[in-house]
Write an enzyme that holds these catalytic residues in place. Structure first.
Site, PDB file in Angstrom:
ATOM      1  N   HIS A  84     -13.808 -10.419  13.823  1.00 20.79           N
ATOM      2  CA  HIS A  84     -14.369 -11.692  13.360  1.00 20.79           C
ATOM      3  C   HIS A  84     -13.460 -12.816  13.850  1.00 20.79           C
ATOM      4  O   HIS A  84     -12.271 -12.851  13.538  1.00 20.79           O
ATOM      5  CB  HIS A  84     -14.471 -11.731  11.832  1.00 20.79           C
ATOM      6  N   CYS A  85     -14.023 -13.729  14.629  1.00 27.01           N
ATOM      7  CA  CYS A  85     -13.242 -14.808  15.239  1.00 27.01           C
ATOM      8  C   CYS A  85     -13.382 -16.078  14.422  1.00 27.01           C
ATOM      9  O   CYS A  85     -14.484 -16.634  14.295  1.00 27.01           O
ATOM     10  CB  CYS A  85     -13.708 -15.038  16.673  1.00 27.01           C
ATOM     11  N   LYS A  86     -12.279 -16.566  13.868  1.00 26.83           N
ATOM     12  CA  LYS A  86     -12.304 -17.792  13.078  1.00 26.83           C
ATOM     13  C   LYS A  86     -12.513 -19.024  13.951  1.00 26.83           C
ATOM     14  O   LYS A  86     -13.050 -20.023  13.492  1.00 26.83           O
ATOM     15  CB  LYS A  86     -10.989 -17.931  12.297  1.00 26.83           C
TER      16      LYS A  86
END
Length: 325
Positions: free
Chosen positions: A156-158
């Site tokens: 999951h890429c912030k």
């Protein structure tokens, strides 16, 4: 039945344990469609602000300092890289990386059910997700940030506010590679400007508009459309700040790029790598002095069961927490 001065029934006051349970009852979260679904992340604003600052500084300030023969080539190369990165970034953020069955059967307007650990040991069992309530593919994982199962879950890429999975991984990789290449080009241009300023500053003043300016310590920004005259300390300060920002961003993106090149070479995802690393740390042997003395032979059944249970717990924890960067 006794009443207090406020007219409340004292017999209806909840016990402490029951009151704590009431406090924990919160609105159930919704599944997020993509990186534009609320809540947005602050890292998104930072990434877009950095992109705008670097683009304005590169095209509006630094490229016009280059010689005429280099200037147009720099516009084409840097413009192509910047546009390509913008498209890849938008596509990666906009794509819904959810598993096919989730996208076909799930209603994103419905809240995600609460996971009951008393009924199920893991969120996904036998390729069935108890939260998404659908059968998912073998490599799908449930992301707690997006509240849905992601096909071929990587992390999951912030910075994108979105999960990276099999549906958008190629676009993500191209976005990172193009951003690193753009930053490298900006640093090369700035190094040339720094060197020429101390060697021969006149080579930075090739634009025809400089003929109308007599002071040597006056420079024009945003050529050729909106020339803005400024003094040397202003240009130098902007160049130093942008150069430091470019170095910091390039180090971070370069590390991320080479990490994913390594993962591709090893045919691993970020999730697989984190699982492998965490399991190895948990499996490190303790010192001999701490080991209980026992006879040679097979591992006791109790210890074997504990090791299996620990391995299962590690996988469940990473699956539910998700892998972020």
């Amino acid at each position: 039945m006794r009443m207090n001065i406020c007219g409340l029934n004292r017999s209806r006051v909840l016990p402490e344990a029951q009151a704590n349970n009431v406090k924990k009852i919160l609105p159930r979260p919704l599944s997020r469609v993509n990186g534009w679904s609320p809540p947005l992340h602050s890292f998104q604003a930072i990434s877009w602000a950095t992109y705008l600052v670097m683009s304005i500084a590169t095209f509006g300030i630094f490229i016009p300092f280059l010689p005429t023969s280099w200037k147009y080539a720099a516009y084409v190369v840097m413009g192509g890289l910047s546009l390509f990165h913008l498209v890849m970034h938008l596509v990666t953020t906009t794509i819904d990386p959810a598993d096919n069955n989730v996208r076909l059967k799930k209603d994103y307007s419905e809240p995600v059910p609460t996971f009951d650990r008393s009924k199920y040991a893991h969120v996904i069992q036998n390729q069935y997700c108890h939260l998404c309530e659908v059968t998912v593919s073998k490599k799908a994982k449930h992301c707690s940030s997006c509240n849905k199962c992601v096909s071929g879950f990587d992390h999951h890429c912030k910075w994108l506010n979105n999960c990276v999975g099999s549906r958008n991984y190629r676009f993500f990789f191209c976005s990172v590679a193009s951003a690193a290449a753009s930053l490298l080009g900006t640093m090369v241009i700035l190094l040339y400007i720094f060197i020429q300023y101390f060697v021969n500053p006149d080579k930075l003043r090739t634009d025809p508009l400089y003929k109308e300016i007599s002071p040597k310590n006056t420079w024009l920004l945003f050529l050729p459309l909106w020339p803005v005259p400024v003094k040397t300390p202003v240009v130098f300060s902007i160049a130093v700040v942008v150069f430091l920002l470019a170095i910091a961003s390039f180090v971070l993106l370069g590390h991320l790029l080479f990490f994913h090149i390594y993962l591709i070479a090893k045919n691993l995802s970020t999730f697989d790598y984190m699982m492998k690393t965490r399991f190895q740390k948990k499996s490190l042997p303790v010192e001999k002095k701490d080991l209980p003395v026992r006879k040679r032979g097979a591992i006791p059944q109790k210890q074997e069961e504990e090791e299996k249970e620990e391995s299962s717990c590690i996988q469940t924890q990473i699956t539910e927490e998700g892998v972020t960067h």
